[in-house]
Scaffold this motif. Structure first.
Motif, mmCIF file in Angstrom:
data_model
loop_
_atom_site.group_PDB
_atom_site.id
_atom_site.type_symbol
_atom_site.label_atom_id
_atom_site.label_comp_id
_atom_site.label_asym_id
_atom_site.label_seq_id
_atom_site.Cartn_x
_atom_site.Cartn_y
_atom_site.Cartn_z
ATOM 1 N N ALA A 20 -64.248 19.311 -5.990
ATOM 2 C CA ALA A 20 -64.027 19.337 -4.538
ATOM 3 C C ALA A 20 -62.867 18.415 -4.162
ATOM 4 O O ALA A 20 -62.035 18.759 -3.311
ATOM 5 N N LYS A 21 -62.795 17.259 -4.814
ATOM 6 C CA LYS A 21 -61.704 16.312 -4.542
ATOM 7 C C LYS A 21 -60.357 16.936 -4.911
ATOM 8 O O LYS A 21 -59.373 16.780 -4.193
ATOM 9 N N GLU B 281 -57.257 17.622 -2.503
ATOM 10 C CA GLU B 281 -55.916 17.102 -2.814
ATOM 11 C C GLU B 281 -54.874 18.223 -2.761
ATOM 12 O O GLU B 281 -53.767 18.035 -2.259
ATOM 13 N N ASN B 282 -55.241 19.406 -3.269
ATOM 14 C CA ASN B 282 -54.328 20.556 -3.197
ATOM 15 C C ASN B 282 -54.004 20.902 -1.745
ATOM 16 O O ASN B 282 -52.860 21.232 -1.414
ATOM 17 N N ALA B 283 -55.019 20.839 -0.877
ATOM 18 C CA ALA B 283 -54.800 21.130 0.546
ATOM 19 C C ALA B 283 -53.856 20.098 1.156
ATOM 20 O O ALA B 283 -52.956 20.440 1.936
ATOM 21 N N LYS C 181 -56.613 14.308 8.187
ATOM 22 C CA LYS C 181 -57.926 13.773 8.584
ATOM 23 C C LYS C 181 -58.985 14.878 8.497
ATOM 24 O O LYS C 181 -60.095 14.647 8.032
ATOM 25 N N LYS C 182 -58.613 16.088 8.916
ATOM 26 C CA LYS C 182 -59.537 17.224 8.850
ATOM 27 C C LYS C 182 -59.949 17.471 7.390
ATOM 28 O O LYS C 182 -61.122 17.696 7.099
ATOM 29 N N VAL C 183 -58.965 17.443 6.487
ATOM 30 C CA VAL C 183 -59.238 17.648 5.056
ATOM 31 C C VAL C 183 -60.155 16.546 4.534
ATOM 32 O O VAL C 183 -61.130 16.826 3.826
ATOM 33 N N ASP C 184 -59.870 15.298 4.914
ATOM 34 C CA ASP C 184 -60.705 14.176 4.468
ATOM 35 C C ASP C 184 -62.144 14.338 4.962
ATOM 36 O O ASP C 184 -63.099 14.087 4.224
ATOM 37 N N GLU D 134 -68.838 16.277 -0.248
ATOM 38 C CA GLU D 134 -69.287 15.270 -1.213
ATOM 39 C C GLU D 134 -70.717 14.840 -0.896
ATOM 40 O O GLU D 134 -71.565 14.757 -1.789
ATOM 41 N N LYS D 135 -70.994 14.624 0.385
ATOM 42 C CA LYS D 135 -72.344 14.237 0.803
ATOM 43 C C LYS D 135 -73.342 15.344 0.458
ATOM 44 O O LYS D 135 -74.431 15.083 -0.049
ATOM 45 N N GLU D 136 -72.957 16.577 0.716
ATOM 46 C CA GLU D 136 -73.822 17.729 0.419
ATOM 47 C C GLU D 136 -74.118 17.820 -1.080
ATOM 48 O O GLU D 136 -75.251 18.041 -1.489
#
Length: 186
Positions: free
Chosen positions: A119-120, A124-126, A170-173, A180-182
């Protein structure tokens, strides 16, 4: 100023597309919870056409660990089952003749960490795509100076592009943090 808006709109569109692509990519990362979107990429043959499962069956999640698939035609049971087995979903379907069930296996700690890493990487790609859109817009603005755009207007344009960039990053983060939480929630 209309010239600057053209560059801003193009940059915003590219950034929005990067966020939408990320949303789609994150939806297909299995987080241990039942999510019908993991079946989006699975296709079945239906009267000579290759179609998504959702076009030939009702897909529901009766609980957090189960996906149920109710084909609209009895003849589709074997076809859907075969498509799921041959796909990258990685779950063995259970067919009781009336409904197909996919039980979501609980994730190991190691698998959770690997999914967070995946997911990270997607996030990062986005971000890279967003940065590229910002760079392209700024380069276009700098070229526009040579074509007669006032420098102060170009600087304002650059500031606007940076604000757009910051908003989308910020949206991507936020999207990554939610995923990540999920994934890490047991």
């Amino acid at each position: 100023m209309a010239e600057v808006k053209v560059y801003l709109d193009a940059a915003e569109e590219k950034m929005q597309m990067a966020v939408e692509f990320l949303d789609d990519a994150l939806a297909h990362i299995r987080a241990g919870k039942a999510n019908p979107r993991i079946l989006d990429a699975v296709r079945v043959e239906y009267y000579g056409s290759i179609v998504p499962i959702s076009n030939v069956a009702t897909i529901t999640t009766p609980d957090a660990r189960t996906i149920t698939i109710l084909p609209w035609e009895k003849s589709m049971f074997k076809e859907i089952e075969k498509a799921i087995i041959n796909s990258e979903v990685g779950i063995m379907p259970e067919n009781n003749g009336e409904i197909i069930r996919l039980g979501m296996p609980p994730l190991t700690e190691e698998r959770r960490k690997a999914l967070v890493k995946q997911a990270k990487q997607e996030a990062e790609n986005a971000k890279v795509s967003i940065r590229n859109a910002r760079r392209d817009a700024i380069e276009s603005l700098k070229k526009a100076i040579k074509e007669g755009l006032p420098e102060d207007v170009e600087k304002d344009g650059e500031a606007s592009v940076q604000k757009l960039h910051d908003k989308f990053v910020k949206k991507v983060d936020d999207m990554f943090a939610a995923k990540e939480k999920e994934i890490l929630t047991v």
